[in-house]
Design an enzyme around this catalytic site. Structure first.
Site, short mmCIF file in Angstrom:
data_model
loop_
_atom_site.label_atom_id
_atom_site.label_comp_id
_atom_site.label_asym_id
_atom_site.label_seq_id
_atom_site.Cartn_x
_atom_site.Cartn_y
_atom_site.Cartn_z
N HIS A 140 6.95 -8.63 35.41
CA HIS A 140 6.76 -7.96 36.69
C HIS A 140 8.15 -7.54 37.19
CE1 HIS A 140 5.86 -7.72 41.03
NE2 HIS A 140 4.58 -7.73 40.74
N LYS A 145 -1.28 -15.93 46.19
CA LYS A 145 -2.20 -15.69 45.08
C LYS A 145 -3.03 -16.94 44.78
CE LYS A 145 0.99 -12.50 42.75
NZ LYS A 145 0.57 -11.17 43.15
N GLN A 189 1.27 -15.71 38.39
CA GLN A 189 -0.10 -15.55 37.89
C GLN A 189 -0.59 -16.80 37.17
OE1 GLN A 189 -1.90 -13.05 38.73
NE2 GLN A 189 -0.37 -11.54 39.34
N CYS A 245 3.47 -2.87 39.16
CA CYS A 245 4.85 -3.37 39.23
C CYS A 245 5.34 -3.83 37.86
CB CYS A 245 4.98 -4.52 40.24
SG CYS A 245 4.59 -4.02 41.91
N ASP A 261 8.25 -17.61 35.74
CA ASP A 261 7.55 -16.92 36.82
C ASP A 261 6.09 -17.39 36.77
OD1 ASP A 261 5.99 -15.20 38.31
OD2 ASP A 261 6.87 -13.36 37.50
#
Lengths: 155, 425
Positions: free
Chosen positions: B140, B244, B221, B382, B218
């Site tokens: 991303h 999220k 997600q 993104c 990261d």
């Protein structure tokens, strides 16, 4: 609760036709383009080529990838702009982008199917799609007239 | 005061997705009950942001309605209450991700802030000209652009683990890219926000550590969908967003190993992050306060604690099982649609599918779906470098979560089929 919306207002028949069969569209090499703009929201891309002969736009061509609204808008614009004077087009670009911002109407484009884009006003997220080609044309006119780049804002 | 969590699901029993059962009761999420454009809302844009359960909204409101005060400063009663709840959320998050020490949990505004914190606090201090950072082609922009900036500033090189046609990371290439020992940090996503690919994080971490590199993960997600154990992931930093994973927007976590965080420079500086200040210099507070300059999003952090409690109550076994069932259904149904192409391949994927339909631009498809009450994402997500590699400008993305039903998947797919007819494909 959000009220019902009419897709038919956005995607008028004439626009879908232009989206499927865009006029004045062809491949433009990177060196030939007078303007090369992207819609940062969706990554859509438009390139413009033209020349100016005795103050009038000739051989206008669009290239790129976009949604139905952006493709139709560039197609209608290409038809509209060919043969018009640079001064006249600058005014049209200002009027068109202002109308989509809600300042005025597209009724002024009496002799063009551009009025079919009136419905885009009701879809704020799509206004950029409809104006991308117009900003690209403004930039191309600047470059064709050798004005410094970046004098048109991409709004 | 304890936060009430209204969740009645009995996690011992297997869910029947055909009967519309979901791990999270839909009644906990008032936003899901509305109608959009005269159709029941089908919210399938969870990879962008999830909905919030009432317990989270209530926790945020309760702070403002009862113990509203700044944290870590005043001696009065409310300040004490606010500080206690804020720090309780930190302890809860630490347990949630398996962090050995709550001081390693830094509250941020989201994943982006976490990446920037490490890129600045670690990268500016420790990167030397000639060093390298190893990223992947599926990042991303938030786990790419901050590294680009610090690499340019420090004269470091950027390297990228390629994405294979299966939508996986090329581990052979990763080995080669690490071989010269110049890579100081590997920054990668746990789960791709475009392909849904779940990367073999611990395997990559082992390669990185063997080559003397740190691992920045990261988790934007990953954390909402998978049980998170920083020890098992074997990363050195983990950043993720609250929003999220049911928590308010503007909340996030950066977790890092204490020794690394202690060696780093602060990112933002100002109030609450200092130990001693004179007119010309300052020394830094202890962890975690060194990285929490200014008044934080106190209400959001307390509500983040409630979100974590909600997820733990449902349990990641139920979440994983439910999402896998929805994912099978989604992929089977999408495969029936002519001209529809799903991005990614054989690599293990979570319930997140990006696709396009021949002759139908993603914006037009998403607009049509919206007219039927179906919310999906369309655009470059993104991740422009990855989309460029896939050869597209934009994709459509369907990303279900813990409250979505099989019927909603069917309704979304039916709307895609209807869109093809409407646009005369």
């Amino acid at each position: 609760m959000v009220s019902a919306m009419s897709l038919d207002d956005l995607y008028q028949e004439i626009l879908l036709d232009h989206a499927r069969h865009p006029r004045r569209r062809g491949e433009i090499g990177e060196g030939e383009a007078l303007a090369d703009l992207e819609n940062p929201v969706c990554g859509d891309h438009v390139r413009v080529r033209l020349r100016i002969e005795e103050g009038r736009v000739k051989d206008l061509l669009f290239d790129g990838k976009g949604c139905a609204i952006s493709t139709a808008s560039s197609s209608l614009l290409a038809e509209y702009a060919e043969g018009r004077t640079v001064a006249e087009l600058r005014e049209s670009i200002a009027r068109f982008t202002a109308a989509l911002r809600g300042e005025g109407s597209l009724d002024e484009f009496v002799d063009s199917d551009l009025r079919a884009l009136e419905g885009v006003k009701e879809f704020p997220m799509r206004i950029k799609c409809a104006t991308l080609a117009w900003h690209a044309l403004a930039q191309a006119l600047d470059h064709a007239e050798n004005k410094p780049a970046g004098t048109e804002t991409n709004s | 005061m304890k936060t009430n969590v209204c969740c009645s699901f009995d996690s011992a029993r297997a869910l029947d997705i055909a009967r519309g059962e979901t791990p999270a009761p839909r009644s906990d999420f008032p936003a899901l009950a509305q109608r959009v454009h005269d159709h029941p809302l089908v919210y399938l844009d969870n990879a962008a942001t999830s909905q919030r359960p009432q317990s989270v909204v209530r926790a945020e409101c309760e702070y403002y309605g009862s113990c509203n005060a700044n944290v870590h400063r005043a001696l009065h009663f409310l300040a004490g209450e606010a500080t206690e709840r804020y720090e309780a959320a930190r302890r809860r998050v630490a347990e949630f991700i398996g962090a050995p020490d709550p001081r390693e949990v830094i509250f941020t505004s989201g994943t982006t802030a976490g990446v920037n914190l490490v890129a600045a606090g670690w990268g500016r201090k420790f990167l030397q000209p000639g060093d390298a950072l190893l990223l992947t082609e599926m990042e991303h922009h938030s786990n790419l652009v901050p590294w680009q900036r610090v690499a340019r500033e420090r004269g470091a090189e950027l390297r990228f683990i390629p994405v294979t046609p299966d939508g996986a990371l090329d581990l052979g290439a990763a080995r080669r890219l690490l071989a010269d020992g110049r890579v100081k940090l590997v920054a990668l996503t746990w789960i791709s926000n475009v392909l849904g690919t779940e990367n073999p994080v611990s395997e990559i971490a082992a390669l990185a550590h063997a080559a003397g590199a740190l691992v920045f993960l990261d988790g934007a997600q990953g954390v909402p969908h998978r049980r998170t154990r920083v020890g098992e992931l074997d990363c050195d930093f983990l950043a993720f967003s609250g929003h999220k994973a049911l928590a308010p927007t503007g909340t996030g976590i950066l977790w890092g190993r204490a020794a690394l965080l202690e060696a780093m420079d602060p990112f933002l500086s100002g109030g609450d992050m200092i130990e001693r200040v004179t007119l010309t210099e300052a020394t830094w507070a202890e962890l975690p306060h060194k990285f929490e300059a200014g008044t934080p999003h106190i209400a959001g952090v307390i509500a983040l604690g409630a979100a974590v409690a909600y997820l733990e109550r449902i349990g990641f076994d139920a979440i994983t099982e439910h999402e896998a069932a929805l994912n099978r259904r989604l992929n089977e149904r999408l495969a029936e649609i002519p001209g529809l192409r799903v991005f990614g391949g054989a690599a293990p994927r979570i319930a997140l599918v990006s696709f396009d339909v021949e002759g139908l631009h993603p914006h037009d498809l998403a607009q049509f779906l919206d007219s039927r009450g179906v919310a999906i994402r369309a655009g470059h997500l993104c991740a422009q470098p990855l989309l460029r590699k896939l050869g597209v400008n934009a994709v459509n993305r369907i990303s279900p979560y813990i409250y979505n039903t099989a019927e909603e998947i069917d309704r979304a797919v039916a709307a895609v089929i209807e869109a093809r007819k409407w646009f005369r494909l």
